[in-house]
Each structure stands twice: as C-alpha cells, then as structure tokens.
Motif scaffolding. Structure first.
Motif, mmCIF file in Angstrom:
data_model
loop_
_atom_site.group_PDB
_atom_site.id
_atom_site.type_symbol
_atom_site.label_atom_id
_atom_site.label_comp_id
_atom_site.label_asym_id
_atom_site.label_seq_id
_atom_site.Cartn_x
_atom_site.Cartn_y
_atom_site.Cartn_z
ATOM 1 N N TYR A 134 0.838 -1.201 0.000
ATOM 2 C CA TYR A 134 0.000 0.000 0.000
ATOM 3 C C TYR A 134 0.874 1.254 0.000
ATOM 4 C CZ TYR A 134 -3.957 -3.003 1.193
ATOM 5 O OH TYR A 134 -4.931 -3.977 1.173
ATOM 6 N N CYS A 209 -3.607 -2.389 -4.423
ATOM 7 C CA CYS A 209 -4.027 -2.917 -5.716
ATOM 8 C C CYS A 209 -5.535 -3.164 -5.695
ATOM 9 C CB CYS A 209 -3.272 -4.213 -6.014
ATOM 10 S SG CYS A 209 -3.662 -4.930 -7.620
ATOM 11 N N ASP A 210 -6.267 -2.375 -6.444
ATOM 12 C CA ASP A 210 -7.720 -2.509 -6.594
ATOM 13 C C ASP A 210 -8.514 -2.158 -5.341
ATOM 14 O OD1 ASP A 210 -7.359 -3.371 -9.225
ATOM 15 O OD2 ASP A 210 -7.177 -5.466 -8.606
ATOM 16 N N GLU A 211 -7.893 -1.505 -4.354
ATOM 17 C CA GLU A 211 -8.652 -1.077 -3.178
ATOM 18 C C GLU A 211 -7.963 0.091 -2.480
ATOM 19 O OE1 GLU A 211 -9.000 -4.248 -0.394
ATOM 20 O OE2 GLU A 211 -6.841 -4.499 -0.134
#
Length: 249
Positions: A134, A209-211
């Motif tokens: 993150y 990734c994707d969130e």
C-alpha cells in the motif's frame, strides 16, 4: 475551581474557549494575554506576561508560536502549568518544550481533539498492517486564514507512519508537480488544501491494488479543540513537572 490564564484570548480559538467556559462551572478565565489591547473584555487582559497580577492555576495557549519563549519563561518562573494548544512549532520549538518540561508541567498536543488522538492510535495499527503493498498519502484541509502548512496534525500523522514502519528511508513529498515523476516506493505524499471556513480535515489514504483504505477525521466546530484544552487544564492542575499529551488523559 480551576483559574486559567488564556493566551490569545481575543483570537478565534480564544473566543471559542470563552464561550465554552461559560457553561463549564469548574473553569474560570481570570486573565488574558493579547498582542493588542482589548476593550470590554470580561476579564483583565495584558500585552505582556510581566504585567499579569492574577495567580492562575493553569495557562492555556491558543496564540502563536512566536510567544513560546515568553510562555515557557512565565510557566517556569511562576510555577504555572501550561497547556500548549498552538500549532506551527518548529523542531527547535519542540526541543525547547521538552527542555522546559524538566522544570514545569506542560501539556502538548498537535491537535486538542480527542477524536484526532483516536485517529492517530488507529493509524499506528494500520501503518503496520498496511505497510506492504500500500502507498500512504496524507491530505489535510483548513480555512483560508491558516498560516502554517502542512498542519501540525498532518506532521504528527507523518511521524506516526514513519515510527511504525520497518523501512528507514521513508520521506515526505510535499505536493506534486508536473516534474515530480513516478511515485517512489519510499514516498509519503503530503497535501494541503486551504479555503473557505474549513475547520479541519485530515485523511490518511492507503492505496493498494484494486482497493483504497482511508482513516479520516473531520472537525465540524472549533469547540472540540477548546473542549480538549479544558480537559488538559483539569489534568494538568497541581502538576509540577513533566511533558504530557492526550495519551495521558
């Protein structure tokens, strides 16, 4: 009864403090310090600490970092504990506060809101759990009259991220420009917005990734800062030395 010397009593936060104290039976503002004279004040006001005749139990500061040396000198010489609720302190200022706390009692917080304290505690957990995979960015927004940038609270959140991280090369990047280039893995973005009458908003964004995961705090009124200062004054009364923060109350 806790008798308070209010520094910056005619400023925005000083006036908010006065309003809140009206409904707080165990707190009394017995004198104020201001850079300019104040007419029709509900208590004596002075331009210098040397002119103060009253004997307060606690000093509460909502003024400006330029008064720090005078505040610390008064607190030490008069043995009056000090609640430092002003933002914009430099690293050198913070060092002076730590030194003074060996001779007097000081309550110091980057933000007097209990909610911000809770936010920072949550961030300590998130910083560890979300370090891998993150990217962290900090965004803060305040009214158009705020002078310092980034806010003291944003700096506190940055320090928390750095303290909890296993990486030792994390560095802040203040804003981004067309020349910034691609984001580096060791960066923590720091972004400041100024406009209107925004009381205070702070957000730590963990983008994976994707969130996206966010930890946010929004101040809806200056009263939360005055309320925190009152709690700190209650806690500090009677203490002789030491450096304290929200974690102590």
């Amino acid at each position: 009864m806790i008798n308070v010397l209010l520094v910056g009593s005619n400023g925005a936060m000083g006036k908010t403090m006065q309003e809140l104290v009206e409904d707080t039976p165990d707190i009394s503002i017995i004198a104020g310090i201001n850079a300019v004279p104040v007419d029709n004040a509900p208590f004596p006001t002075y331009q210098t600490f040397g002119a103060v005749n009253e004997h307060p139990d606690v000093l509460v500061d909502f003024s400006h970092r330029s008064l720090l040396m005078d505040i610390l000198s008064y607190s030490i010489s008069e043995k009056v504990p000090a609640v430092l609720a002003t933002t914009g302190y430099t690293d050198d200022d913070e060092a002076l506060v730590r030194q003074a706390a060996e001779k007097t009692a000081i309550f110091r917080s980057m933000n007097m809101s209990y909610g911000v304290f809770i936010m920072n505690e949550l961030l300590k957990k998130a910083a560890v759990l979300l370090e891998a995979g993150y990217d962290a960015e900090i965004i803060e927004a305040h009214h158009n009259k705020k002078q310092d940038s980034p806010s003291g609270t944003a700096k506190m959140l940055l320090n928390t991220l750095k303290a909890e991280a296993s990486k030792t090369d994390l560095k802040p990047v203040y804003g981004r420009s067309p020349q910034s280039g691609r984001r580096k893995p060791n960066e923590i973005g720091m972004h400041s917005l100024r406009g209107g009458t925004i009381v205070g908003e702070h957000s730590v964004v963990f983008a994976g990734c994707d969130e996206i995961i966010k930890i946010e705090h929004t101040a809806l009124s200056k009263k939360i800062f005055a309320s925190g200062a009152i709690k700190a004054a209650r806690f500090l009364k009677g203490k002789s030395t030491g450096l304290y923060s929200m974690s102590n109350i």
